[in-house]
Enzyme design. Structure first.
Site, PDB file in Angstrom:
ATOM      1  N   GLY A 114       0.543  -1.441   0.042  1.00 32.77           N
ATOM      2  CA  GLY A 114      -0.021  -0.348  -0.113  1.00 32.77           C
ATOM      3  C   GLY A 114       0.672   1.589  -0.023  1.00 32.77           C
ATOM      4  O   GLY A 114       2.048   1.070   0.154  1.00 32.77           O
TER       5      GLY A 114
ATOM      6  N   LEU B 181      -3.601  -5.693  -5.937  1.00 35.36           N
ATOM      7  CA  LEU B 181      -2.295  -5.105  -5.756  1.00 35.36           C
ATOM      8  C   LEU B 181      -2.018  -5.061  -4.757  1.00 35.36           C
ATOM      9  O   LEU B 181      -1.786  -5.927  -3.301  1.00 35.36           O
ATOM     10  CB  LEU B 181      -3.138  -3.834  -4.519  1.00 35.36           C
ATOM     11  CG  LEU B 181      -2.505  -2.490  -4.876  1.00 35.36           C
ATOM     12  CD1 LEU B 181      -2.285  -2.081  -6.022  1.00 35.36           C
ATOM     13  CD2 LEU B 181      -2.752  -1.567  -3.818  1.00 35.36           C
ATOM     14  N   ASP B 182      -0.330  -4.926  -5.380  1.00 35.96           N
ATOM     15  CA  ASP B 182       1.057  -5.401  -4.798  1.00 35.96           C
ATOM     16  C   ASP B 182       1.303  -7.047  -4.244  1.00 35.96           C
ATOM     17  O   ASP B 182       1.808  -7.596  -3.795  1.00 35.96           O
ATOM     18  CB  ASP B 182       1.432  -4.611  -3.370  1.00 35.96           C
ATOM     19  CG  ASP B 182       1.260  -3.030  -3.513  1.00 35.96           C
ATOM     20  OD1 ASP B 182       1.290  -2.717  -4.924  1.00 35.96           O
ATOM     21  OD2 ASP B 182       1.313  -2.654  -3.141  1.00 35.96           O
ATOM     22  N   GLU B 183      -0.291  -7.247  -4.912  1.00 39.14           N
ATOM     23  CA  GLU B 183      -0.371  -9.376  -4.963  1.00 39.14           C
ATOM     24  C   GLU B 183       0.559  -9.765  -5.692  1.00 39.14           C
ATOM     25  O   GLU B 183       0.576 -11.621  -5.476  1.00 39.14           O
ATOM     26  CB  GLU B 183      -0.549  -9.990  -4.133  1.00 39.14           C
ATOM     27  CG  GLU B 183      -1.569  -9.163  -2.939  1.00 39.14           C
ATOM     28  CD  GLU B 183      -1.041  -9.844  -1.817  1.00 39.14           C
ATOM     29  OE1 GLU B 183      -0.133 -11.581  -2.063  1.00 39.14           O
ATOM     30  OE2 GLU B 183      -1.782  -9.541  -0.779  1.00 39.14           O
TER      31      GLU B 183
ATOM     32  N   ARG C 159       5.191 -17.253  -1.050  1.00 44.34           N
ATOM     33  CA  ARG C 159       5.111 -15.504  -1.301  1.00 44.34           C
ATOM     34  C   ARG C 159       5.643 -15.303  -2.748  1.00 44.34           C
ATOM     35  O   ARG C 159       5.848 -14.826  -3.679  1.00 44.34           O
ATOM     36  CB  ARG C 159       5.434 -14.696  -0.303  1.00 44.34           C
ATOM     37  CG  ARG C 159       4.796 -13.400  -0.544  1.00 44.34           C
ATOM     38  CD  ARG C 159       3.624 -12.538  -1.337  1.00 44.34           C
ATOM     39  NE  ARG C 159       3.428 -11.644  -2.361  1.00 44.34           N
ATOM     40  CZ  ARG C 159       4.032 -10.927  -3.303  1.00 44.34           C
ATOM     41  NH1 ARG C 159       4.300 -11.933  -4.308  1.00 44.34           N
ATOM     42  NH2 ARG C 159       4.146  -9.997  -3.876  1.00 44.34           N
TER      43      ARG C 159
END
Lengths: 282, 282, 282, 282
Positions: free
Chosen positions: A199, A225-227, C209
């Site tokens: 974020g 988002l951002d993943e 991740r």
């Protein structure tokens, strides 16, 4: 020498290396490099194989022959010809550091691509694109008109036959629809060591948390988002003396080198995506 | 699962990957991992191939079959069985840091080896070996009796069937004759970033030269001092505030991790030597 | 030479450096080192000043004189005498790597402390403490009896006059009450690069991740889990080839060096805490 | 706020911090930052002190007052006013990477200087200077006319009132006479981790030696080639797969960041030279 690269993935099973390398060998190709990886967790097999393309072999013949073989073995693959430079669009907003770094590396011959245009939602960076003689398109984001702006950008990208979109600190969140037009063809730089500080305002938050290193993350943009799958990350040591504005300045140098490395890896066809993970052959 | 690793090198030529992987595949072996590298400068080809050894295949049969194949193709190779733990001797003098790090990692199961003995030219470190229940042999170096001392050490190493000698800050220069008994089977740690600061007192000289980073280098011992093939290096940032004694302390932590990593790479059969260079498969 | 260190903090204002250094100078002290930092964000001033303590000056006289001066200027401070080695307790559970690293560094004279005891909730690591001749207290955690167990541990720590508690992979969450007994006197190692991967199983989650670096974080334990002021962090580059079990092994080496560095910084009186942030003088 | 920085060095003795900070305090200056360092080996004392310059104090008055004080205490010092931007000349030959990086950082406001000219012995990089609207002077090096060429360059530097000369891969060895005109005012980048690989072709020699990391070194140019005081160094990990041409490409990114960092440290008045060593306050 004409070089062709295959990026291959499939369910792992016995004999894949021998069969695939055997196919190319018996078809008379010289294997220049072959890197492979079996993921025992997901039971997937990944290969990057670079071949010498002799003049007498047409792309068409190669692709037809391989298509038959691949379908028999159940291989997913892409094929890339070194002689075809990909077209890259850079998108930026107001800060020039990543844009400069990409243009500079391209200028020095260290990124194998054409950069036919720079797109921004602001006019600020036109002078940078100008310095490198690259057309600059300003597509401002008006309130409530995101869809229109994105449609205009997509048009530009399609009409320039863009293979890769690089978000070099483009400070707008892309819609899912936009992303769907360029699946795994958009690379974004996040100014933090993901998944820390997802974020906004990561440097401010890093200062508040008192971390001793800051970082940056280049990843493929996906609907979340951002993943998206991470391609490259790096960090630098900081100290209590560094204020948020110092972190921002230090961070700029991390961001530019991480983004440029990620773009190079993509352009050299060294990245295969598997779920949320990437295989990056070095 | 029983695993067997082949380390192979030969003159580079077309088709090696297909032929070698084809040989193992058609002989019914499952290839677990295959890493290869063609050095275009020296036109050498290097391969590390890990196979699953099924119970019905004896080592003898595998080796006989491969020997025939390898001789036809002109391959140099070594073969290693995961199930046979190598015997490692550690040699040290008076400083314990590298010795401790190796024993600690072995104790934690992170080095795949037996350590049947520690050899020193001083009595100082016996208590360290004792703590890990490892026999300690003190072979003092008397003036003018280097050959005798080395003969005693070689005897110890041979009688314990040592596969790898690790010089964990053993502060004696080995004779060429000693080294010839263990070709590319002796790993040394040099307390500097080679080729900077070859020879003695590197930390003192690093301080005088005012370098901003110090390092350490693990390499195979060869007849030329500090000139053997490098396996691993690392550095750490220092500042003007660090006195030579600080560099020594900081350096200890670099030395131990560089040496332990190099020993692990060797024990995992990931290192091939080619002239003065090493291929280290990651 | 007898050395004394003052760690000072106060609201920032003009003249603090001149006044404080002037006080010590006019009292006849030789200033060996003085590091200071003004945080313009929080308007706090921090100083670490090391003095030579002459034989004719008693601790008592120094402290009385400084107390008067400090109260006039509104200084918060602590004073430490190099000649008084702090007492450190190590708490661990089942994995030995951090425990070994601390004991090894203490043994080599690279940690200025006494380690009078090791405490664990499991019997597994007694042999490690034994090797270094340090008493090992096993305080098992029985279901529903956390308060009793902690009371026993607190008793041990108090009766051994412990100045610093090091949680070297002690796998129990300490109660707020426990922490309140040792405010900013407990250092914990978290096996991730905080604030990424707070909570459990960080290596597994890092693998999922697909991060390209893993790290570790040493911080003071506070009432909020994994939220205490960070003292030291470090990372290492990994690749797609590393499975979660590899991350665990690679992580062990990061954890041990991060924890040992943090403990050293604390023992050398180089750390001042300010809210959630630490000032770590290098 | 107007800021002034003093860089001070002198023989170490008791009371310097109290006396110097006392002087400024009693003269009514607000000390913004004070970093100091006593080198116990050479018994030298170094200080960087940053003050707020109130409007009512002229530079002249400050300098006169300090001169008297400094002469009494035997201080060597320089004084710098933040409001006076230093003039920097960049010298380059044929490779653009360091030149680009400096111009880009200056353009982004991350180097506090004016760059009134670029000087080269070749015409190749004129287009780069052009892009940033900076005059480019080509002073070719004709055989046997080194003195004449250098005289022309010195003229250019003097007439542009240059404070710092940055050799951004300028591939000519400067004469002692040239260097004497700009003592400790010339920063050079060497494309290796000095003192490893002094002299020519470091990447080729690094490949041959098989090192596992390559680096770069920024240092002040002195009469002895590659022997000047080091300001900054950095390294990057490489592998057996990297050919000399790869090392060159990887090295370019190390060189540019090392040189830019060194130039920034100099321009921020954070560097003091002491013999062959530098004190670089962070």
């Amino acid at each position: 020498m004409r070089e062709v690269v295959f990026l291959i993935q499939t369910a792992d099973r016995k004999g894949l290396l021998a069969e695939i390398s055997g196919f190319f060998y018996s078809s008379g190709f010289n294997i220049l490099q072959c890197r492979q990886y079996s993921d025992v967790r997901t039971e997937r097999y990944f290969m990057r194989i670079a071949l010498e393309l002799r003049p007498e072999v047409t792309r068409r013949r190669l692709e037809e022959e391989f298509a038959g073989f691949a379908s028999k073995l159940g291989l997913e693959y892409s094929v890339f010809y070194q002689e075809s430079k990909p077209n890259v669009a850079i998108m930026a907003s107001k800060t020039s550091h990543c844009l400069y770094d990409l243009l500079m590396h391209a200028d020095e011959g260290d990124l194998n691509c054409n950069i036919p245009l720079v797109i921004s939602n602001h006019p600020d960076l036109e002078y940078v694109a100008d310095r490198f003689n690259i057309p600059y398109f300003c597509c401002p984001m008006e309130k409530g008109k995101k869809a229109e702006q994105e449609a205009k950008v997509i048009d530009l990208l399609k009409s320039h036959r863009i293979d890769l979109v690089v978000m070099a600190r483009y400070m707008q969140i892309l819609s899912d629809d936009f992303i769907a037009h360029f699946p795994l063809r958009i690379i974004n730089i996040h100014h933090a060591f993901l998944p820390a500080f997802q974020g906004g305002n990561p440097y401010e938050r890093a200062w508040e948390r008192g971390v001793k290193m800051i970082g940056a993350t280049a990843h493929y943009a996906t609907a979340e988002l951002d993943e998206g799958p991470i391609i490259e990350q790096d960090v630098e040591r900081i100290s209590h003396m560094n204020l948020p504005e110092d972190l921002k300045r230090i961070g700029k140098d991390i961001e530019r080198r991480v983004l440029t490395r990620a773009v190079r890896a993509h352009l050299e066809h060294r990245v295969i995506v598997s779920g949320r993970r990437t295989i990056v052959f070095s």
